[in-house]
Scaffold this motif. Structure first.
Motif, mmCIF file in Angstrom:
data_model
loop_
_atom_site.group_PDB
_atom_site.id
_atom_site.type_symbol
_atom_site.label_atom_id
_atom_site.label_comp_id
_atom_site.label_asym_id
_atom_site.label_seq_id
_atom_site.Cartn_x
_atom_site.Cartn_y
_atom_site.Cartn_z
ATOM 1 N N PRO A 211 0.723 -1.367 0.001
ATOM 2 C CA PRO A 211 0.053 -0.011 -0.005
ATOM 3 C C PRO A 211 0.853 1.363 -0.062
ATOM 4 O O PRO A 211 0.523 2.158 -0.528
ATOM 5 C CB PRO A 211 -0.801 -0.183 1.303
ATOM 6 C CG PRO A 211 -0.887 -1.764 1.764
ATOM 7 C CD PRO A 211 0.370 -2.204 1.261
ATOM 8 N N ARG A 212 2.189 1.297 0.590
ATOM 9 C CA ARG A 212 2.746 2.424 0.825
ATOM 10 C C ARG A 212 3.227 3.024 -0.655
ATOM 11 O O ARG A 212 3.860 4.162 -0.783
ATOM 12 C CB ARG A 212 3.820 2.228 1.585
ATOM 13 C CG ARG A 212 4.703 3.379 1.900
ATOM 14 C CD ARG A 212 5.747 3.138 2.971
ATOM 15 N NE ARG A 212 6.677 4.241 3.223
ATOM 16 C CZ ARG A 212 6.573 5.108 4.297
ATOM 17 N NH1 ARG A 212 5.619 4.864 5.160
ATOM 18 N NH2 ARG A 212 7.501 5.856 4.209
ATOM 19 N N GLN A 213 3.329 2.119 -1.652
ATOM 20 C CA GLN A 213 3.950 2.517 -2.817
ATOM 21 C C GLN A 213 2.950 3.233 -3.628
ATOM 22 O O GLN A 213 3.337 3.553 -4.879
ATOM 23 C CB GLN A 213 4.438 1.037 -3.356
ATOM 24 C CG GLN A 213 5.620 0.375 -3.038
ATOM 25 C CD GLN A 213 5.631 -1.018 -3.342
ATOM 26 O OE1 GLN A 213 4.932 -1.648 -4.310
ATOM 27 N NE2 GLN A 213 6.743 -1.841 -3.167
ATOM 28 N N ILE A 214 1.703 3.135 -3.127
ATOM 29 C CA ILE A 214 0.591 4.004 -3.977
ATOM 30 C C ILE A 214 0.116 5.205 -2.697
ATOM 31 O O ILE A 214 -0.408 4.970 -2.024
ATOM 32 C CB ILE A 214 -0.722 2.844 -4.078
ATOM 33 C CG1 ILE A 214 -0.209 1.662 -4.836
ATOM 34 C CG2 ILE A 214 -1.731 3.889 -4.662
ATOM 35 C CD1 ILE A 214 -1.176 0.764 -4.926
ATOM 36 N N ALA A 215 0.744 6.217 -3.223
ATOM 37 C CA ALA A 215 0.607 7.486 -2.389
ATOM 38 C C ALA A 215 -0.647 8.096 -3.079
ATOM 39 O O ALA A 215 -0.662 8.462 -4.278
ATOM 40 C CB ALA A 215 1.843 8.453 -2.208
ATOM 41 N N ILE A 216 -1.483 8.661 -2.350
ATOM 42 C CA ILE A 216 -2.598 9.634 -2.943
ATOM 43 C C ILE A 216 -2.364 10.885 -2.202
ATOM 44 O O ILE A 216 -2.551 11.168 -1.156
ATOM 45 C CB ILE A 216 -4.107 8.821 -2.252
ATOM 46 C CG1 ILE A 216 -4.166 7.660 -2.994
ATOM 47 C CG2 ILE A 216 -4.998 9.666 -3.226
ATOM 48 C CD1 ILE A 216 -5.247 6.634 -2.323
ATOM 49 N N VAL B 228 0.306 8.838 -6.858
ATOM 50 C CA VAL B 228 1.817 8.568 -7.121
ATOM 51 C C VAL B 228 2.376 7.414 -6.887
ATOM 52 O O VAL B 228 2.222 6.773 -5.658
ATOM 53 C CB VAL B 228 2.605 9.654 -6.318
ATOM 54 C CG1 VAL B 228 4.144 9.401 -6.406
ATOM 55 C CG2 VAL B 228 2.263 11.086 -6.337
ATOM 56 N N LEU B 229 3.009 6.575 -8.006
ATOM 57 C CA LEU B 229 3.233 5.152 -7.674
ATOM 58 C C LEU B 229 4.889 4.946 -7.615
ATOM 59 O O LEU B 229 5.691 5.977 -8.422
ATOM 60 C CB LEU B 229 2.906 4.413 -8.863
ATOM 61 C CG LEU B 229 1.325 4.272 -9.210
ATOM 62 C CD1 LEU B 229 0.976 3.546 -10.566
ATOM 63 C CD2 LEU B 229 0.528 3.803 -8.286
ATOM 64 N N THR B 230 5.306 4.334 -6.663
ATOM 65 C CA THR B 230 6.740 3.987 -6.613
ATOM 66 C C THR B 230 6.995 2.462 -6.569
ATOM 67 O O THR B 230 6.085 1.668 -6.608
ATOM 68 C CB THR B 230 7.267 4.782 -5.423
ATOM 69 O OG1 THR B 230 6.705 3.929 -4.480
ATOM 70 C CG2 THR B 230 6.989 6.244 -5.358
ATOM 71 N N ARG C 56 4.905 -2.238 -12.258
ATOM 72 C CA ARG C 56 3.960 -3.027 -12.809
ATOM 73 C C ARG C 56 2.980 -2.016 -13.591
ATOM 74 O O ARG C 56 2.501 -2.515 -14.612
ATOM 75 C CB ARG C 56 3.023 -3.444 -11.603
ATOM 76 C CG ARG C 56 1.643 -4.137 -12.095
ATOM 77 C CD ARG C 56 1.823 -5.231 -12.816
ATOM 78 N NE ARG C 56 0.452 -5.908 -12.740
ATOM 79 C CZ ARG C 56 0.336 -6.814 -13.838
ATOM 80 N NH1 ARG C 56 1.373 -7.311 -14.712
ATOM 81 N NH2 ARG C 56 -0.929 -7.013 -14.323
ATOM 82 N N ALA C 57 2.772 -0.803 -13.188
ATOM 83 C CA ALA C 57 2.103 0.202 -14.113
ATOM 84 C C ALA C 57 2.684 0.244 -15.454
ATOM 85 O O ALA C 57 1.989 0.271 -16.516
ATOM 86 C CB ALA C 57 1.910 1.278 -13.279
ATOM 87 N N ALA C 58 3.950 0.549 -15.351
ATOM 88 C CA ALA C 58 4.777 0.601 -16.537
ATOM 89 C C ALA C 58 4.670 -0.418 -17.512
ATOM 90 O O ALA C 58 4.526 -0.301 -18.691
ATOM 91 C CB ALA C 58 6.322 1.081 -16.011
ATOM 92 N N ALA C 59 4.821 -1.586 -17.004
ATOM 93 C CA ALA C 59 4.682 -3.033 -17.616
ATOM 94 C C ALA C 59 3.437 -3.022 -18.437
ATOM 95 O O ALA C 59 3.284 -3.623 -19.490
ATOM 96 C CB ALA C 59 5.056 -4.180 -16.717
#
Length: 126
Positions: free
Chosen positions: A71-76, A87-89, A95-98
């Motif tokens: 969850p922390r890799q998805i900041a809102i 903001v994705l990290t 995964r989003a880029a893929a």
């Protein structure tokens, strides 16, 4: 395009939100800093809404919280206009880029004791 949604009761995370490890696992520093400025009821609403948003985004990128995505890799964050900005990290961004995702739109709404979040992952070909 890919879609994800999540529905939560406001009190669903109450016990977990009292645990430091969960807050560190689930929320970005910016989210926790914003929440710290709210009173107890608004903080509960804010953090539950953010978590539902993270769930919706994780579903939209096809992982849920698995395959290394946390969850922390998805900041809102809040954009200047007031809308949610995702903001994705780390693994979430990879995964989003893929998938060719270039943006994620998110809407979070609260009604009574429910929070609903809907995310739309937009590919470069859209």
């Amino acid at each position: 395009m890919r879609i994800g949604a999540d529905l939560m009761h406001l009190a669903e995370l109450d016990r977990l939100l009292t645990r430091t490890w969960f807050r560190a696992y689930a929320y970005a520093e910016s989210e926790l800093a914003t929440a710290s400025g709210f009173g107890p009821e608004r903080r509960q609403e804010f953090l539950t809404g953010r978590f539902a948003g993270k769930e919706a985004v994780a579903k939209a990128i096809g992982t849920g919280f698995g395959r290394g995505v946390t969850p922390r890799q998805i900041a809102i964050e809040r954009a200047g206009s007031g809308e949610s900005r995702v903001v994705l990290t780390d693994a979430a961004a990879a995964r989003a880029a893929a998938l060719g995702v270039v943006a994620v739109q998110l809407s979070i709404t609260h009604k009574a004791d429910l929070v609903l979040a809907v995310a739309l992952a937009i590919p470069s070909s859209a």
